[in-house]
Enzyme design. Sequence first.
Site, PDB file in Angstrom:
ATOM      1  N   LYS A  59       0.835  -1.212   0.000  1.00 39.98           N
ATOM      2  CA  LYS A  59       0.000   0.000   0.000  1.00 39.98           C
ATOM      3  C   LYS A  59       0.867   1.259   0.000  1.00 39.98           C
ATOM      4  O   LYS A  59       0.630   2.194  -0.778  1.00 39.98           O
ATOM      5  CB  LYS A  59      -0.915   0.003   1.225  1.00 39.98           C
ATOM      6  CG  LYS A  59      -2.027  -1.022   1.180  1.00 39.98           C
ATOM      7  CD  LYS A  59      -2.892  -0.925   2.432  1.00 39.98           C
ATOM      8  CE  LYS A  59      -4.080  -1.869   2.373  1.00 39.98           C
ATOM      9  NZ  LYS A  59      -4.944  -1.751   3.584  1.00 39.98           N
ATOM     10  N   CYS A  77      -0.570   0.815   6.247  1.00 36.59           N
ATOM     11  CA  CYS A  77      -0.843  -0.148   7.322  1.00 36.59           C
ATOM     12  C   CYS A  77      -1.838  -1.195   6.837  1.00 36.59           C
ATOM     13  O   CYS A  77      -2.679  -0.908   5.979  1.00 36.59           O
ATOM     14  CB  CYS A  77      -1.448   0.539   8.553  1.00 36.59           C
ATOM     15  SG  CYS A  77      -0.371   1.689   9.399  1.00 36.59           S
ATOM     16  N   ASP A  78      -1.739  -2.385   7.405  1.00 37.66           N
ATOM     17  CA  ASP A  78      -2.748  -3.407   7.159  1.00 37.66           C
ATOM     18  C   ASP A  78      -2.770  -4.377   8.323  1.00 37.66           C
ATOM     19  O   ASP A  78      -1.728  -4.670   8.900  1.00 37.66           O
ATOM     20  CB  ASP A  78      -2.493  -4.156   5.857  1.00 37.66           C
ATOM     21  CG  ASP A  78      -3.776  -4.765   5.321  1.00 37.66           C
ATOM     22  OD1 ASP A  78      -4.118  -5.878   5.762  1.00 37.66           O
ATOM     23  OD2 ASP A  78      -4.445  -4.134   4.508  1.00 37.66           O
ATOM     24  N   SER A  79      -3.968  -4.840   8.675  1.00 37.41           N
ATOM     25  CA  SER A  79      -4.123  -5.712   9.840  1.00 37.41           C
ATOM     26  C   SER A  79      -4.744  -7.051   9.480  1.00 37.41           C
ATOM     27  O   SER A  79      -5.603  -7.134   8.597  1.00 37.41           O
ATOM     28  CB  SER A  79      -5.015  -5.032  10.893  1.00 37.41           C
ATOM     29  OG  SER A  79      -4.495  -3.798  11.312  1.00 37.41           O
TER      30      SER A  79
END
Length: 204
Positions: A59, A77-79
């Site tokens: 991203k 960010c990624d979760s």
Amino acid sequence: MARMTDQRRRLVLASASPARLGLLRQAGLAPEVIVSGVDEDALSAPTPSELALVLAEAKATAVAARPETAGALVIGCDSVLELDGEALGKPADVEEATARWKSMRGRSGVLRTGHCVIDTATGRRGSETASTTVNFGSPSDAEIATYVASGEPLHVAGAFTLDGRSAPFVDSIEGDHGNVIGLSLPLLRRLLAGLGITITDLWV
């Protein structure tokens, strides 16, 4: 004070998450939002922790490559929720969200959030995954059905969030609560410091 404001670096959040934007604003930052458009389903990694980082880096990299972000600091960010060694993102539909909650209740999972910061002025970057253990309560089938019907779990990693309707269903966490919501501010500060940037210099 006006001079300091003029010299402040542009901050770009490569995420459509209102929760991440809210965390940054509460911390005194004012990022612009540019959604990456990355196809998350096309990416993979050996472990949930690595997957969260791969997604965050993809991203940030996609947004940092755009001409309009030249000179800016880009945050990606990624979760994912790790449960039984599997990476769980957003549930595909009501049925999956319901099954997910029935499997999570009374158990613990680890929320992994990948963070990537790119300084487009220098090309330098820093990235790391933050992890927080989440101890789920035991909502009844009726409570799960009502929660899923609200639509909220379809839009968040792991089908839950600490800052919404599912908060009463989480007994406790071990670690940074912001990381569970979507972004670890202490980790962001450390990543920025690694690039020679003090987070207080970005305050508005």
